[in-house]
Enzyme design. Structure first.
Site, mmCIF file in Angstrom:
data_model
loop_
_atom_site.group_PDB
_atom_site.id
_atom_site.type_symbol
_atom_site.label_atom_id
_atom_site.label_comp_id
_atom_site.label_asym_id
_atom_site.label_seq_id
_atom_site.Cartn_x
_atom_site.Cartn_y
_atom_site.Cartn_z
ATOM 1 N N THR A 168 0.898 -1.378 0.148
ATOM 2 C CA THR A 168 0.017 0.007 -0.015
ATOM 3 C C THR A 168 0.951 1.351 -0.176
ATOM 4 O O THR A 168 1.837 1.389 0.665
ATOM 5 C CB THR A 168 -1.043 0.074 1.109
ATOM 6 O OG1 THR A 168 -1.907 -0.910 1.217
ATOM 7 C CG2 THR A 168 -1.590 1.319 1.483
ATOM 8 N N PHE A 201 1.194 5.131 0.916
ATOM 9 C CA PHE A 201 0.781 6.248 1.736
ATOM 10 C C PHE A 201 1.319 7.558 1.299
ATOM 11 O O PHE A 201 2.243 7.688 1.115
ATOM 12 C CB PHE A 201 1.099 5.917 3.209
ATOM 13 C CG PHE A 201 0.325 4.726 3.668
ATOM 14 C CD1 PHE A 201 -0.745 4.980 4.501
ATOM 15 C CD2 PHE A 201 0.932 3.576 3.623
ATOM 16 C CE1 PHE A 201 -1.509 3.835 5.222
ATOM 17 C CE2 PHE A 201 0.379 2.423 4.046
ATOM 18 C CZ PHE A 201 -0.799 2.537 4.770
#
Length: 280
Positions: free
Chosen positions: A173, A175
């Site tokens: 992921t 960010f």
């Protein structure tokens, strides 16, 4: 002693919580129920930074974030890529073969499809992966489990029944790190940088094609271009883009000048050092 507070969306034990701890170990992570709340905490000064997930290598972009970025009033000052690992967890004494229900957020289901199929369980939605762990801990039931990060098991006193159940182990992921400072310090000299921006094209024939032409003619590498609806209208006229470089670089300056000519809104959201993960 902490050096400030960093806001994230979700509950204690979420992947965003882990990302905050890894990137800013001296800051106190502060949970918020929604992305809007996390943005507002930074804007109001309650937190100095925000850690916001924007995309996942398996499940795609995080819903709602891109249309919130330009309206947040915040600037992007960094990015972090985090390996995502999900654990199947339940109250002590629970057996995997007795499970009938697994609680988690739909975004996590999409990253753990293979294990969920083999379990043959009913899925129960939660607002956040860490929230699913809290729910299971608060309502002990030998037929229920949660999918959440390992940190959540530690926080809520759950046993891990199966580790790293994500479909692929390169699950990652990305960010973005946000600040309310309208003019944050520029990236250090020599750093490889990314510039994020949003724009809306004018109502002209081939406006998008013409707006993007300057990036090609000036040799700018565009790493991301995404469209999304604005204000509920079924017209994909608003775009979020990312390019390599800094706005003051001559080639990117020229490309942005050409882009601005064919748009009725153009805003740079931030220029920040590229995470070393990009070069792996």
């Amino acid at each position: 002693m902490t050096k400030g507070r960093i806001a994230f969306q979700g509950e204690l034990g979420a992947n965003s919580h882990e990302a905050c701890m890894a990137a800013f170990p001296d800051m106190a992570p502060v949970p918020h129920p929604t992305f809007e709340d996390a943005f507002e905490a930074v804007k109001a000064g309650d937190c100095q930074l925000g850690m916001i997930p924007v995309e996942n290598s398996i499940a795609g972009r995080v819903a709602d974030v891109h249309h919130l970025l330009p309206s947040s009033g915040l600037k992007i000052i960094g990015e972090r890529f985090k390996a995502i690992h999900f654990q199947l967890m339940a109250n002590p004494g629970t057996r995997r073969e007795d499970l009938k229900t697994v609680v988690s957020m739909p975004f996590a289901w999409g990253q753990c499809r293979k294990v969920l199929r083999t379990l043959g369980v009913t899925l129960e939605a939660a607002s956040d992966t860490a929230a699913s762990a809290r729910i299971v801990a608060e309502r002990p039931d030998p037929t229920r489990a949660a999918i959440a990060p390992a940190l959540a098991a530690d926080i809520y006193g759950l046993d891990i029944l199966a580790r790293d159940i994500e479909d692929t182990h390169n699950n990652t992921t990305r960010f973005l790190i946000m600040t309310a400072d309208p003019e944050p310090a520029p990236p250090p000299p020599g750093a490889t940088c990314v510039t994020s921006f949003v724009f809306r094209v004018r109502n002209l024939p081939a406006a998008l094609y013409k707006a993007l032409g300057g990036f090609a003619t000036n040799g700018i590498n565009m790493t991301k271009l995404e469209s999304y609806m604005e204000g509920g209208a079924f017209r994909a006229t608003f775009f979020y883009g990312e390019v390599d470089g800094r706005p003051e670089d001559r080639a990117l300056t020229l490309a942005f000048e050409e882009l601005a000519f064919f748009t009725d809104r153009f805003e740079i959201l931030g220029t920040y050092p590229a995470d070393p993960f990009r070069s792996r």
